[in-house]
Design an enzyme around this catalytic site. Sequence first.
Site, short mmCIF file in Angstrom:
data_model
loop_
_atom_site.label_atom_id
_atom_site.label_comp_id
_atom_site.label_asym_id
_atom_site.label_seq_id
_atom_site.Cartn_x
_atom_site.Cartn_y
_atom_site.Cartn_z
CG HIS A 1 -3.36 -3.48 3.34
ND1 HIS A 1 -2.28 -2.74 4.18
CD2 HIS A 1 -3.95 -2.23 3.19
CE1 HIS A 1 -2.35 -1.38 4.02
NE2 HIS A 1 -3.38 -1.09 3.26
CB CYS B 1 -1.06 -0.07 1.19
SG CYS B 1 -2.16 1.25 0.97
CD GLU C 1 -0.97 -5.58 5.67
OE1 GLU C 1 -0.85 -6.35 4.67
OE2 GLU C 1 -1.13 -4.29 5.87
#
Lengths: 254, 135
Positions: A217, A88, A219
């Site tokens: 993302h 990002c 994560e």
Amino acid sequence: MSARIAVPVFPGTNSEDETVRLLRDCGGDAELVHWSEPDALRQFDAYVLSGGFAYEDRIRAGAVAAHDRMMDLVIAAADAGKLVFGICNGAQILLEAGLVPGTGPARRPTAAFAKNAPSAHFICRHVHLRLALEPGRCAITAALPSGALIPAWAAHAEGRLAATPQRLEEIVSGGHVAFVYAHADGTVDSEAVPNGSALGCAGLVNRDGNVLAIMPHPERDAWNFNHLDLIEGDDVLAPSGGSAVFRSFVQALA
Amino acid sequence: MKRAVAISLKIPDNTAYTALVALRRLGVAVARVERSDVYFFEDGADRTALAARVAADEAIFNPNKHRLAVLDRGAPRRGEVWIEPLIASKGAPAAVAWRLLDEAGAPVERSVLAAAVERLLCNPAIDRAVTEGTR
């Protein structure tokens, strides 16, 4: 001794804690390095630039951070072949620093993750990324299967790959498109692209395959507790699909 | 009549200051950076009416933090670059104007401005840089 991974923190970075936690869950030896101690970055073997709004996105997203002292060291490390992974805002910084696609001189960007289109609004959407490279083309994705489908969250206002037609041609011919947006079944079409990104691109890799920049993302879809549809009895701390990219990154350092 | 309006901050402009610090770090000899958003309006024949109308537009102007200037020119001054997006966004400024001044408060030389544009202010993948005499 295991490889050490730095997660640089610029003023405005905001995804560093989950990034470090996931790297550690995947077996990595990761820690934060703040902008006030840039020289500490020299001690590390790999770097993950996490999401946020470094320097408040002043001038352009990633533009100021790309010239931060920490990036001097990250660029030198990348040039020396160390792994660098940006997510990002971290990806925006890598493009502004010219590390990806890396078809021009350092710190002379040849592409950008620009304002979304057709609407320039911020989007927050669950997406899927399909690996568009042969896994071995990029060290960071080398442990993923060919065509791997990765769930992630797109959360950005500037995620649309933009470049001149000539630069886009270089990106295609140089095999720099690492991930494209896809539907959950792996099919790829314009409907799967949430932000108008050229080539449906969600991530770019440099020529040498050691620097990877992705906008969504993974994560944020890395543990079951990230799922709204969690079923009672599920192991909330079990890994989910987004962690695969991080496992592959850590394996590349083994 | 098409006319440009520049809206700048009258409170401290953190973005301009960040640009100043970053440019100095890059070795660009600049002492002050000023920044404003530039909008074009087609119905600008009456300057006073245009200024009043823009000042009443709460989407782009807050009298507590902004000042506005109706410009006589439709292009940058000496020492100034207008960074224009290659793809315009609805409601967004047509350009961001950056004016760079030297220690004496004078506009920087063309070569200094060019260095600032190339190294920081413009990403040619998404922006075009317009300077004095280039439009």
